[in-house]
Motif scaffolding. Structure first.
Motif, mmCIF file in Angstrom:
data_model
loop_
_atom_site.group_PDB
_atom_site.id
_atom_site.type_symbol
_atom_site.label_atom_id
_atom_site.label_comp_id
_atom_site.label_asym_id
_atom_site.label_seq_id
_atom_site.Cartn_x
_atom_site.Cartn_y
_atom_site.Cartn_z
ATOM 1 N N UNK A 151 0.819 -1.211 0.000
ATOM 2 C CA UNK A 151 0.000 0.000 0.000
ATOM 3 C C UNK A 151 0.855 1.263 0.000
ATOM 4 N N UNK A 152 2.050 1.173 0.582
ATOM 5 C CA UNK A 152 2.967 2.305 0.558
ATOM 6 C C UNK A 152 3.812 2.328 -0.717
ATOM 7 N N UNK A 153 3.662 1.279 -1.549
ATOM 8 C CA UNK A 153 4.422 1.155 -2.797
ATOM 9 C C UNK A 153 5.927 1.157 -2.546
ATOM 10 N N UNK A 154 6.362 0.387 -1.544
ATOM 11 C CA UNK A 154 7.784 0.262 -1.236
ATOM 12 C C UNK A 154 8.123 -1.215 -1.052
ATOM 13 N N UNK A 155 9.387 -1.538 -1.215
ATOM 14 C CA UNK A 155 9.852 -2.900 -0.976
ATOM 15 C C UNK A 155 9.968 -3.145 0.524
ATOM 16 N N UNK A 156 9.703 -4.364 0.997
ATOM 17 C CA UNK A 156 9.807 -4.646 2.434
ATOM 18 C C UNK A 156 11.167 -4.303 3.018
ATOM 19 N N UNK A 157 12.233 -4.526 2.256
ATOM 20 C CA UNK A 157 13.567 -4.247 2.793
ATOM 21 C C UNK A 157 13.818 -2.759 2.989
ATOM 22 N N UNK A 158 12.916 -1.910 2.506
ATOM 23 C CA UNK A 158 13.004 -0.474 2.753
ATOM 24 C C UNK A 158 12.309 -0.066 4.053
ATOM 25 N N UNK A 159 11.742 -1.041 4.754
ATOM 26 C CA UNK A 159 10.894 -0.720 5.903
ATOM 27 C C UNK A 159 11.549 -1.029 7.238
ATOM 28 N N UNK A 160 11.485 -0.073 8.114
ATOM 29 C CA UNK A 160 11.870 -0.250 9.511
ATOM 30 C C UNK A 160 10.575 -0.392 10.303
ATOM 31 N N UNK A 161 10.395 -1.523 10.974
ATOM 32 C CA UNK A 161 9.130 -1.802 11.649
ATOM 33 C C UNK A 161 9.328 -1.734 13.164
ATOM 34 N N UNK A 162 8.534 -0.910 13.824
ATOM 35 C CA UNK A 162 8.652 -0.690 15.260
ATOM 36 C C UNK A 162 7.518 -1.394 15.987
ATOM 37 N N UNK A 190 10.832 -9.684 10.435
ATOM 38 C CA UNK A 190 11.937 -10.429 9.833
ATOM 39 C C UNK A 190 11.433 -11.320 8.695
ATOM 40 N N UNK A 191 10.318 -12.020 8.946
ATOM 41 C CA UNK A 191 9.778 -12.941 7.937
ATOM 42 C C UNK A 191 9.357 -12.206 6.671
ATOM 43 N N UNK A 192 8.928 -10.952 6.826
ATOM 44 C CA UNK A 192 8.499 -10.162 5.669
ATOM 45 C C UNK A 192 9.666 -9.474 4.970
ATOM 46 N N UNK A 193 10.868 -9.560 5.553
ATOM 47 C CA UNK A 193 12.020 -8.908 4.956
ATOM 48 C C UNK A 193 12.241 -7.487 5.428
ATOM 49 N N UNK A 194 11.544 -7.084 6.499
ATOM 50 C CA UNK A 194 11.707 -5.748 7.061
ATOM 51 C C UNK A 194 12.773 -5.760 8.162
ATOM 52 N N UNK A 195 13.080 -4.566 8.681
ATOM 53 C CA UNK A 195 14.066 -4.416 9.740
ATOM 54 C C UNK A 195 13.341 -4.069 11.045
#
Length: 237
Positions: free
Chosen positions: A121-132, A144-149
């Motif tokens: 929905x944000x039109x970004x790759x998961x590896x571009x995401x920092x998840x808090x 981690x499973x989705x490829x986020x940080x």
């Protein structure tokens, strides 16, 4: 409780899950309520829950600082009716470009599907995401499973989880947001146009396609993509 909600997710929205659990619990105690009484009880609880939410102006101010630099979103294991009402009541909804509600999507954290839905929905790759997030089992493992940080919000004396570590950890959400805001305020040689204001965006629903920002890849909390620069990667909504 989180495991129970996962097992009962097939019942639909949170109000249906709550009604089912309360009906079974009351029945075990020899108390039977009519359907209208049970519905009234569930609605009353939801109203009291909303009234208990208080705006933390420091968090709102930090999000104000982040919004021009990062694309912000939320991933929640709840349903859209309840979670959007909470964000609106807390006056925080305006800060987020997407709210991915797992009960509406059909799978709950730590399954990667809700995280990937938010990134799409944000039109970004998961590896571009920092998840808090503050639940390592749901937020850290799922990110981690989705490829986020994942960034973990937990007391300083909490032992590190087994397996892959978080990208960073903070003792509370405010310190995490303030660190990201300080990082965003650093001078940069490149910039991207800010995201559209909430007032100009349509109500919650499928987001229109947006091109991926041509910026340094990373993002911010709870799930976000960058507008200008990388978020810190050293070691909380």
């Amino acid at each position: 409780m989180a495991r129970l909600r996962t097992l009962l997710a097939h019942l639909g929205p949170m109000r249906a899950i709550r009604a089912h659990v309360w009906d079974r619990a009351l029945h075990a105690c020899g108390i039977r309520l009519g359907e209208s009484e049970l519905v009234s009880l569930v609605k009353g609880f939801a109203r009291r829950q909303l009234r208990a939410i208080r705006l933390d102006r420091r968090v709102a101010a930090a999000l104000d600082q982040l919004a021009p630099h990062f694309r912000l979103g939320v991933v929640t294991n709840g349903d859209s009716a309840g979670q959007l009402a909470k964000l609106e009541h807390a006056r925080l909804y305006v800060h987020f470009e997407t709210v991915a509600c797992a009960l509406d999507i059909g799978t709950r954290k730590p399954d990667p599907a809700p995280f990937l839905h938010a990134a799409a929905e944000l039109s970004v790759a998961p590896e571009q995401c920092l998840y808090v997030g503050d639940s390592w089992a749901n937020d850290g493992v799922g990110a981690h499973a989705a490829g986020m940080h994942p960034v973990w919000i937990t007391p300083n004396d909490t032992p590190m989880p087994p397996g892959r570590p978080p990208a960073a950890r903070f003792p509370d959400l405010l310190s995490c947001l303030n660190t990201l805001a300080e990082h965003a305020a650093l001078p940069t040689e490149r910039s991207c146009p800010p995201p559209p204001s909430r007032a100009s965006r349509p109500p919650p629903g499928p987001a229109p396609h947006r091109p991926t920002p041509r910026c340094t890849p990373t993002c911010s909390a709870p799930c976000a993509s960058p507008q200008t620069r990388s978020a810190p990667r050293s070691s909380r909504a």
